[in-house]
Motif scaffolding. Structure first.
Motif, PDB file in Angstrom:
ATOM      1  N   ARG A  50       0.824  -1.215   0.000  1.00  0.00           N
ATOM      2  CA  ARG A  50       0.000   0.000   0.000  1.00  0.00           C
ATOM      3  C   ARG A  50       0.854   1.259   0.000  1.00  0.00           C
ATOM      4  O   ARG A  50       1.846   1.360   0.720  1.00  0.00           O
ATOM      5  CB  ARG A  50      -0.929   0.036   1.208  1.00  0.00           C
ATOM      6  CG  ARG A  50      -2.000  -1.027   1.248  1.00  0.00           C
ATOM      7  CD  ARG A  50      -2.833  -0.921   2.516  1.00  0.00           C
ATOM      8  NE  ARG A  50      -3.586   0.329   2.560  1.00  0.00           N
ATOM      9  CZ  ARG A  50      -3.297   1.321   3.376  1.00  0.00           C
ATOM     10  NH1 ARG A  50      -2.273   1.241   4.209  1.00  0.00           N
ATOM     11  NH2 ARG A  50      -4.040   2.435   3.361  1.00  0.00           N
ATOM     12  N   LEU A  51       0.443   2.235  -0.841  1.00  0.00           N
ATOM     13  CA  LEU A  51       0.992   3.597  -0.823  1.00  0.00           C
ATOM     14  C   LEU A  51       2.515   3.626  -0.916  1.00  0.00           C
ATOM     15  O   LEU A  51       3.182   4.419  -0.242  1.00  0.00           O
ATOM     16  CB  LEU A  51       0.529   4.327   0.442  1.00  0.00           C
ATOM     17  CG  LEU A  51      -0.993   4.436   0.644  1.00  0.00           C
ATOM     18  CD1 LEU A  51      -1.294   5.092   1.989  1.00  0.00           C
ATOM     19  CD2 LEU A  51      -1.633   5.212  -0.489  1.00  0.00           C
ATOM     20  N   THR A  56       9.647   1.851  -6.042  1.00  0.00           N
ATOM     21  CA  THR A  56       9.773   0.900  -4.947  1.00  0.00           C
ATOM     22  C   THR A  56       9.568  -0.528  -5.445  1.00  0.00           C
ATOM     23  O   THR A  56       8.737  -0.778  -6.323  1.00  0.00           O
ATOM     24  CB  THR A  56       8.740   1.209  -3.846  1.00  0.00           C
ATOM     25  OG1 THR A  56       8.900   2.557  -3.417  1.00  0.00           O
ATOM     26  CG2 THR A  56       8.916   0.268  -2.658  1.00  0.00           C
ATOM     27  N   ARG A  57      10.331  -1.454  -4.873  1.00  0.00           N
ATOM     28  CA  ARG A  57      10.165  -2.863  -5.221  1.00  0.00           C
ATOM     29  C   ARG A  57       9.026  -3.464  -4.404  1.00  0.00           C
ATOM     30  O   ARG A  57       8.948  -3.290  -3.184  1.00  0.00           O
ATOM     31  CB  ARG A  57      11.464  -3.633  -4.975  1.00  0.00           C
ATOM     32  CG  ARG A  57      11.454  -5.061  -5.535  1.00  0.00           C
ATOM     33  CD  ARG A  57      12.830  -5.667  -5.499  1.00  0.00           C
ATOM     34  NE  ARG A  57      13.753  -4.934  -6.362  1.00  0.00           N
ATOM     35  CZ  ARG A  57      13.872  -5.148  -7.672  1.00  0.00           C
ATOM     36  NH1 ARG A  57      13.108  -6.049  -8.258  1.00  0.00           N
ATOM     37  NH2 ARG A  57      14.746  -4.462  -8.383  1.00  0.00           N
ATOM     38  N   LEU A  58       8.142  -4.200  -5.092  1.00  0.00           N
ATOM     39  CA  LEU A  58       6.969  -4.784  -4.453  1.00  0.00           C
ATOM     40  C   LEU A  58       7.334  -6.072  -3.736  1.00  0.00           C
ATOM     41  O   LEU A  58       8.454  -6.592  -3.857  1.00  0.00           O
ATOM     42  CB  LEU A  58       5.878  -5.043  -5.501  1.00  0.00           C
ATOM     43  CG  LEU A  58       5.418  -3.833  -6.316  1.00  0.00           C
ATOM     44  CD1 LEU A  58       4.402  -4.262  -7.368  1.00  0.00           C
ATOM     45  CD2 LEU A  58       4.832  -2.761  -5.417  1.00  0.00           C
ATOM     46  N   GLY A  67       4.640   3.865  -8.460  1.00  0.00           N
ATOM     47  CA  GLY A  67       4.113   3.699  -7.119  1.00  0.00           C
ATOM     48  C   GLY A  67       2.843   2.857  -7.091  1.00  0.00           C
ATOM     49  O   GLY A  67       2.423   2.283  -8.105  1.00  0.00           O
ATOM     50  N   THR A  68       2.243   2.778  -5.933  1.00  0.00           N
ATOM     51  CA  THR A  68       1.007   2.019  -5.757  1.00  0.00           C
ATOM     52  C   THR A  68      -0.030   2.901  -5.055  1.00  0.00           C
ATOM     53  O   THR A  68       0.290   3.932  -4.465  1.00  0.00           O
ATOM     54  CB  THR A  68       1.248   0.759  -4.907  1.00  0.00           C
ATOM     55  OG1 THR A  68       1.731   1.140  -3.605  1.00  0.00           O
ATOM     56  CG2 THR A  68       2.277  -0.152  -5.576  1.00  0.00           C
ATOM     57  N   ASN A  69      -1.272   2.447  -5.097  1.00  0.00           N
ATOM     58  CA  ASN A  69      -2.354   3.221  -4.484  1.00  0.00           C
ATOM     59  C   ASN A  69      -2.672   2.685  -3.090  1.00  0.00           C
ATOM     60  O   ASN A  69      -1.928   1.866  -2.538  1.00  0.00           O
ATOM     61  CB  ASN A  69      -3.589   3.233  -5.384  1.00  0.00           C
ATOM     62  CG  ASN A  69      -4.139   1.838  -5.624  1.00  0.00           C
ATOM     63  OD1 ASN A  69      -3.732   0.868  -4.975  1.00  0.00           O
ATOM     64  ND2 ASN A  69      -5.066   1.716  -6.546  1.00  0.00           N
TER      65      ASN A  69
END
Length: 285
Positions: A50-51, A56-58, A67-69
């Motif tokens: 999240r966020l 960034t590496r997941l 990015g991510t939400n």
């Protein structure tokens, strides 16, 4: 700055044309192929991711370049899937509205009389309402779906094409070559197709190019309000809406689709201006 190719004269395109055309092509290819390479699932969530900020590496080892939400979805995948949605809605809407507007404009401009009066007054009534508010009303009545969005936007835009075509038809219908065709016994259908229609196509093409960008903005606006495509489909407007509560802590959620929408619409607008200038033999850049 070099002039465009006008009336058989070959010259280089201005730098902004290369920029606009390249940008549009990149986004179109990304919209068509991107969701196949980076699939987006609106129902999928990943709480550990999240966020996350861009780059960034997941948790699965992949890199979230944008990015991510708030539910862990990759913003890049959402932007690519949203491009396909916006492009599909814009192209189908312009084709539908342009076809209706072309027919109405030809009837009003060529025949005149009561046909011109009815079509013109109908257009005046519709133009009295702001197009976006009318689209919001229609989308709210029809419900959220891609088909309903296309219908709502096409209803608000046919009059624009009709007025462009009507003006061109009025300028041509009394020209000498049209009168000669009438004297030779040509039917109305033949005159419309072979003499009136070719003169209407250049301004219609310019209007269609500009309306593609404006329709993408309108679709994003409807999706932002929850009246566009359903939540199961990605849309730039819905992605921006998801990020409006996180502008201070996760600005990339709204910034990425917003920047993509602005870049595409500006590029399409530049192409529309270039087409308008190229269709005018008296204009040189």
């Amino acid at each position: 700055m070099m002039p465009l190719k006008l009336r058989g004269r070959t010259a280089g395109l201005p730098p902004r044309a290369h920029f606009a055309l390249g940008t549009v092509l990149v986004f179109v290819v990304a919209g068509v192929l991107g969701p196949l390479l980076v699939p987006f699932d609106a129902a999928a969530t990943s709480p550990p991711d999240r966020l996350l900020p861009p780059g960034t590496r997941l948790s699965d080892g992949a890199v979230a370049w944008l990015g991510t939400n708030q539910v862990g979805q990759d913003i890049l995948a959402a932007v690519l899937a949203g491009m396909r949605t916006s492009l599909t809605v814009a192209l189908v809407t312009v084709v539908v509205a342009g076809s209706v507007g072309l027919l109405m404009g030809l009837l009003a401009g060529y025949f005149g009389g009561w046909a011109d009066g009815v079509i013109s007054r109908l257009g005046d009534i519709q133009l009295a309402f702001p197009s976006l508010l009318l689209a919001i009303m229609l989308a709210g009545v029809l419900g959220p779906s891609m088909t309903n969005v296309i219908i709502a936007l096409a209803v608000t835009r046919w009059v624009i094409f009709a007025r462009v075509v009507r003006g061109s038809a009025l300028a041509v219908r009394d020209r000498e070559f049209v009168d000669s065709a009438r004297v030779m016994g040509a039917s109305h259908g033949r005159i419309l197709i072979h003499y009136i229609l070719p003169s209407c196509l250049p301004p219609l093409l310019v209007a269609a190019t500009v309306q593609i960008g404006l329709t993408m903005v309108a679709e994003a606006s409807l999706s932002f309000l929850g009246l566009g495509v359903p939540p199961s489909q990605a849309s730039w407007g819905s992605t921006i809406a998801q990020g409006r509560d996180y502008l201070a802590s996760a600005w990339w959620i709204a910034a990425a689709p917003g920047a993509a929408l602005a870049l595409v619409v500006v590029s399409i607008g530049i192409l529309g201006d270039l087409l308008r200038d190229a269709s005018d033999p008296m204009t040189e850049l």
